[in-house]
Each structure stands twice: as C-alpha cells, then as structure tokens.
Design a protein around this motif. Sequence first.
Motif, PDB file in Angstrom:
ATOM      1  N   UNK A 157      -6.856  -2.780 -24.292  1.00  0.00           N
ATOM      2  CA  UNK A 157      -6.886  -1.321 -24.235  1.00  0.00           C
ATOM      3  C   UNK A 157      -7.371  -0.941 -22.838  1.00  0.00           C
ATOM      4  N   UNK A 158      -6.995   0.263 -22.390  1.00  0.00           N
ATOM      5  CA  UNK A 158      -7.440   0.722 -21.087  1.00  0.00           C
ATOM      6  C   UNK A 158      -6.361   0.617 -20.036  1.00  0.00           C
ATOM      7  N   UNK A 159      -6.735   0.184 -18.833  1.00  0.00           N
ATOM      8  CA  UNK A 159      -5.823   0.170 -17.687  1.00  0.00           C
ATOM      9  C   UNK A 159      -4.517  -0.559 -17.978  1.00  0.00           C
ATOM     10  N   UNK A 160      -4.608  -1.697 -18.632  1.00  0.00           N
ATOM     11  CA  UNK A 160      -3.406  -2.495 -18.844  1.00  0.00           C
ATOM     12  C   UNK A 160      -2.409  -1.809 -19.758  1.00  0.00           C
ATOM     13  N   UNK A 161      -2.891  -0.935 -20.648  1.00  0.00           N
ATOM     14  CA  UNK A 161      -1.982  -0.202 -21.523  1.00  0.00           C
ATOM     15  C   UNK A 161      -1.129   0.766 -20.706  1.00  0.00           C
ATOM     16  N   UNK A 162      -1.792   1.483 -19.783  1.00  0.00           N
ATOM     17  CA  UNK A 162      -1.029   2.392 -18.928  1.00  0.00           C
ATOM     18  C   UNK A 162      -0.043   1.615 -18.065  1.00  0.00           C
ATOM     19  N   UNK A 165       2.969   0.678 -20.209  1.00  0.00           N
ATOM     20  CA  UNK A 165       3.859   1.808 -20.478  1.00  0.00           C
ATOM     21  C   UNK A 165       4.774   2.072 -19.294  1.00  0.00           C
ATOM     22  N   UNK A 166       4.189   2.049 -18.089  1.00  0.00           N
ATOM     23  CA  UNK A 166       5.019   2.275 -16.909  1.00  0.00           C
ATOM     24  C   UNK A 166       5.972   1.104 -16.657  1.00  0.00           C
ATOM     25  N   UNK A 167       5.480  -0.117 -16.823  1.00  0.00           N
ATOM     26  CA  UNK A 167       6.285  -1.302 -16.499  1.00  0.00           C
ATOM     27  C   UNK A 167       7.473  -1.471 -17.434  1.00  0.00           C
ATOM     28  N   UNK A 168       7.385  -0.957 -18.666  1.00  0.00           N
ATOM     29  CA  UNK A 168       8.486  -1.105 -19.621  1.00  0.00           C
ATOM     30  C   UNK A 168       9.355   0.137 -19.714  1.00  0.00           C
ATOM     31  N   UNK A 176      12.906   1.214  -9.540  1.00  0.00           N
ATOM     32  CA  UNK A 176      12.164   0.306  -8.665  1.00  0.00           C
ATOM     33  C   UNK A 176      12.657  -1.142  -8.706  1.00  0.00           C
ATOM     34  N   UNK A 177      13.442  -1.517  -9.707  1.00  0.00           N
ATOM     35  CA  UNK A 177      13.975  -2.874  -9.763  1.00  0.00           C
ATOM     36  C   UNK A 177      12.893  -3.925  -9.745  1.00  0.00           C
ATOM     37  N   UNK A 178      12.975  -4.864  -8.784  1.00  0.00           N
ATOM     38  CA  UNK A 178      11.999  -5.952  -8.698  1.00  0.00           C
ATOM     39  C   UNK A 178      10.595  -5.477  -8.334  1.00  0.00           C
ATOM     40  N   UNK A 179      10.489  -4.232  -7.874  1.00  0.00           N
ATOM     41  CA  UNK A 179       9.183  -3.684  -7.508  1.00  0.00           C
ATOM     42  C   UNK A 179       8.555  -2.893  -8.649  1.00  0.00           C
ATOM     43  N   UNK A 180       9.136  -2.985  -9.843  1.00  0.00           N
ATOM     44  CA  UNK A 180       8.632  -2.199 -10.971  1.00  0.00           C
ATOM     45  C   UNK A 180       7.172  -2.490 -11.269  1.00  0.00           C
ATOM     46  N   UNK A 181       6.779  -3.771 -11.273  1.00  0.00           N
ATOM     47  CA  UNK A 181       5.388  -4.111 -11.605  1.00  0.00           C
ATOM     48  C   UNK A 181       4.422  -3.514 -10.589  1.00  0.00           C
ATOM     49  N   UNK A 185       1.540  -0.720 -11.438  1.00  0.00           N
ATOM     50  CA  UNK A 185       0.119  -0.872 -11.116  1.00  0.00           C
ATOM     51  C   UNK A 185      -0.390   0.377 -10.399  1.00  0.00           C
ATOM     52  N   UNK A 186       0.386   0.855  -9.414  1.00  0.00           N
ATOM     53  CA  UNK A 186      -0.023   2.040  -8.653  1.00  0.00           C
ATOM     54  C   UNK A 186      -0.137   3.265  -9.560  1.00  0.00           C
ATOM     55  N   UNK A 187       0.838   3.446 -10.447  1.00  0.00           N
ATOM     56  CA  UNK A 187       0.800   4.595 -11.363  1.00  0.00           C
ATOM     57  C   UNK A 187      -0.389   4.490 -12.316  1.00  0.00           C
ATOM     58  N   UNK A 188      -0.649   3.292 -12.825  1.00  0.00           N
ATOM     59  CA  UNK A 188      -1.767   3.116 -13.763  1.00  0.00           C
ATOM     60  C   UNK A 188      -3.093   3.429 -13.090  1.00  0.00           C
ATOM     61  N   UNK A 189      -3.274   3.004 -11.842  1.00  0.00           N
ATOM     62  CA  UNK A 189      -4.516   3.275 -11.129  1.00  0.00           C
ATOM     63  C   UNK A 189      -4.660   4.761 -10.820  1.00  0.00           C
ATOM     64  N   UNK A 190      -3.567   5.421 -10.495  1.00  0.00           N
ATOM     65  CA  UNK A 190      -3.612   6.853 -10.203  1.00  0.00           C
ATOM     66  C   UNK A 190      -4.040   7.671 -11.420  1.00  0.00           C
ATOM     67  N   UNK A 191      -3.681   7.203 -12.608  1.00  0.00           N
ATOM     68  CA  UNK A 191      -3.981   7.959 -13.826  1.00  0.00           C
ATOM     69  C   UNK A 191      -5.187   7.397 -14.581  1.00  0.00           C
ATOM     70  N   UNK A 192      -6.009   6.612 -13.894  1.00  0.00           N
ATOM     71  CA  UNK A 192      -7.135   5.952 -14.557  1.00  0.00           C
ATOM     72  C   UNK A 192      -8.155   6.943 -15.105  1.00  0.00           C
ATOM     73  N   UNK A 193      -8.540   6.765 -16.361  1.00  0.00           N
ATOM     74  CA  UNK A 193      -9.659   7.485 -16.972  1.00  0.00           C
ATOM     75  C   UNK A 193     -10.419   6.494 -17.850  1.00  0.00           C
ATOM     76  N   UNK A 194     -11.761   6.523 -17.825  1.00  0.00           N
ATOM     77  CA  UNK A 194     -12.536   5.585 -18.639  1.00  0.00           C
ATOM     78  C   UNK A 194     -12.446   5.931 -20.117  1.00  0.00           C
TER      79      UNK A 194
END
Length: 359
Positions: A157-162, A165-168, A176-181, A185-194
């Motif tokens: 749960x947490x960062x990896x869930x976000x 969601x973006x990666x799939x 983004x093709x091969x750069x999807x991951x 990661x960038x999108x998940x960090x931008x939307x981080x909430x504890x």
Amino acid sequence: MPIPQKAIVIHSPASGKSSRLAEATNGLRTAGLEIVETFPISALDKLPPQGRCWQERGIDLVVAAGGDGLIGGVTSHIVSSSLPMGILPLGTANDVARTVGIPMDIPKAVAVIASGKAMSMDIGIAEPAEQEPHHLADSNPTNADHPHSYFVHALTIGLNVKFAKFATDKKMRKKFGNLTYAAAVARALQSYTPIDVELRFEGLALYEHEVNGKPIGKPKVLDKPITIHSKIAQVAIVNSPVFWGALEATVPGVDLNDRLLDIVVIEDNRLEHLIFKILRFFGRRNAQKANPERWYAQFPELLAAERTNIAGIHHVQAQGIIIYAKDKRTDVTLDGEVRGVTPMHAHVANERLKIIVPA
C-alpha cells in the motif's frame, strides 16, 4: 526432471514483451512439449481455481508467459493442485523470474522449462482480495465476493500502488512505451500523500543474536500480536526479494522457504529524504540491526525484530500482518496489480508454489 508432455500457456496481452509469445511457444514445441492450449489470463476472470480441472485433463505443466502480475494470477489457480509453473519472462520487470534465476533471454527461459527442476517456495495469501486486477475506471472496489487471493512477489500500500496504477494504464503505455515505468515513478512521486495506518504483526520474529551488527540464527517467534500506529509512505509485504526489474534491487535477508513474510515500513518524510533512504535500503547487501531511536521508544518490541539500521525505514519479519488505513479504505496491490482494499490481512499461505528453475 522429465519433460512434461502436455502444457497450457497463459499469457498477458499487456505484458512488455507479449509480441514474443509466438516465438516462445514455438520454442516450447521444439523442445518437446505439447502445447494443449494458449489463452489470456482474462479468460480466467470470475472462475474458481482451475488447477485440478487441468490435471484431470492430463495437463502436466502450466506456463505463465508474462510478468509478476500474471504469475500471481496463475498461482491462485494452481496452488491447490500439484501442477508446477514454468515462467516465460515476457513482462517488464520480471522480478519473480529474476529471484529464482530464470534467464531473461527467451530461448534460455524455454530451455529451463524443458529441462529444469521443480523448486517449491513460500507464497503469501491476502484476505480478502481479488484474483483479477481492478481497472483505473473502477471506483470503490469491494472484496465481498473474493475471500482471498495469493501473491508471489509482494503486497503493497502507498507509493507503489500509485506507481502500479500509472504503470498499467493503457494510455500511459501507449504514450511512453519503454519509458512507462520511469514516467509512472515520476507521476507517483508527484502525487505522494502519506497514509495513517495501524499495523498488527502476527508471529513477529525476534533475533536474539547478532555478529558485527547483523542479526543471525533462527529467530524467536512471538505468540502475542504487536500493534503499532504510524504515518507511512509505503508498506510492502515482501515474499520474493528482487525489485525494479533490470536494476535488481534486493531486500537483504529474504528467504524463500522460511515460512515468514518480510515487512518493510517506510515512514512519511520529505520527498527528497524518502528517495535517498529508499536507495540506501536497496543498496545494502545484508540485513543490519538498528540502533535505538525515536520509533523504538514508542514501539520497543520492534527493536529486536529490526533488520535495517536506516532511520525511517523498518524491515521486520512476521508470519502475518493486518493493515488498517485510518482515514479511508486504501487500494492494495498484489504482485503489482490493484486487487484489494484495506483492511487487509496478509500471511504465509499453507500452500507452496512449485516453479521450474534452472537445474
């Protein structure tokens, strides 16, 4: 191990190397396997476990042609049978395959399936959870009709869930093709909430001996549960230690056959500090004992269980854990796919998974 005569191949059309499925299945036939049927994992949605039915049809082997999410989904169907799983690493990260030594080269992976040996490993069970992943359009998913599901790699749960969601997301994959991951990661960090959580550890493992600051020997397992409250960036219930695909970052000290889950709790912190500490955690080679600090003043029972000395990141082992998110129901990933919500109970499954690995 003798070559299984009959096999079915289950694949994920969304896998990173799904275009190589025909090459891989032709390689299996050339190696002497009879491919009875090939179908996508989505064909199993809503079905009860099919392993015993496949056995009754004379199937000797189930081949999972995809990534970690596919392996988790196939596992839910075969653990109640004695069918072994062969892995064709057609996913993007392939962390489970890397953990057990499956080559990323497709012809070499085919050779392992044809001439390897069966290895049994622990798996985790999540209750309640779904066998098939949610889609991003789904809102307020429920677990009412799905009493449990299995995970081979990790539950988070947490960062990896976000990130998941973006990666799939199909639109992101197309853009983004091969750069999807990397983009995920960038999108998940931008939307981080504890997240405020309550964690209830069952069968917490305490290490009473250490050498040069490293826990050693067999742990003592507590009979009583231990409950803590914390504001976290992520909780990961780890069953197989390799993360991040080709980077092969590893959680030190994970054993595939110790009947324990490795639980990594990452406390809330400023984003730049989180990234630095996560990189430090995965950069270690060995489990390390922690020094007493603020967290252990609040939860003294955890100091003897701790396997990392990085402040703000905690690595313990336990037979099980119950996760409650205090503010709202929170999505949970199993093997990188959203397949449940909190509250979630994860523990070591009674069943074990048989995988064909290099001889």
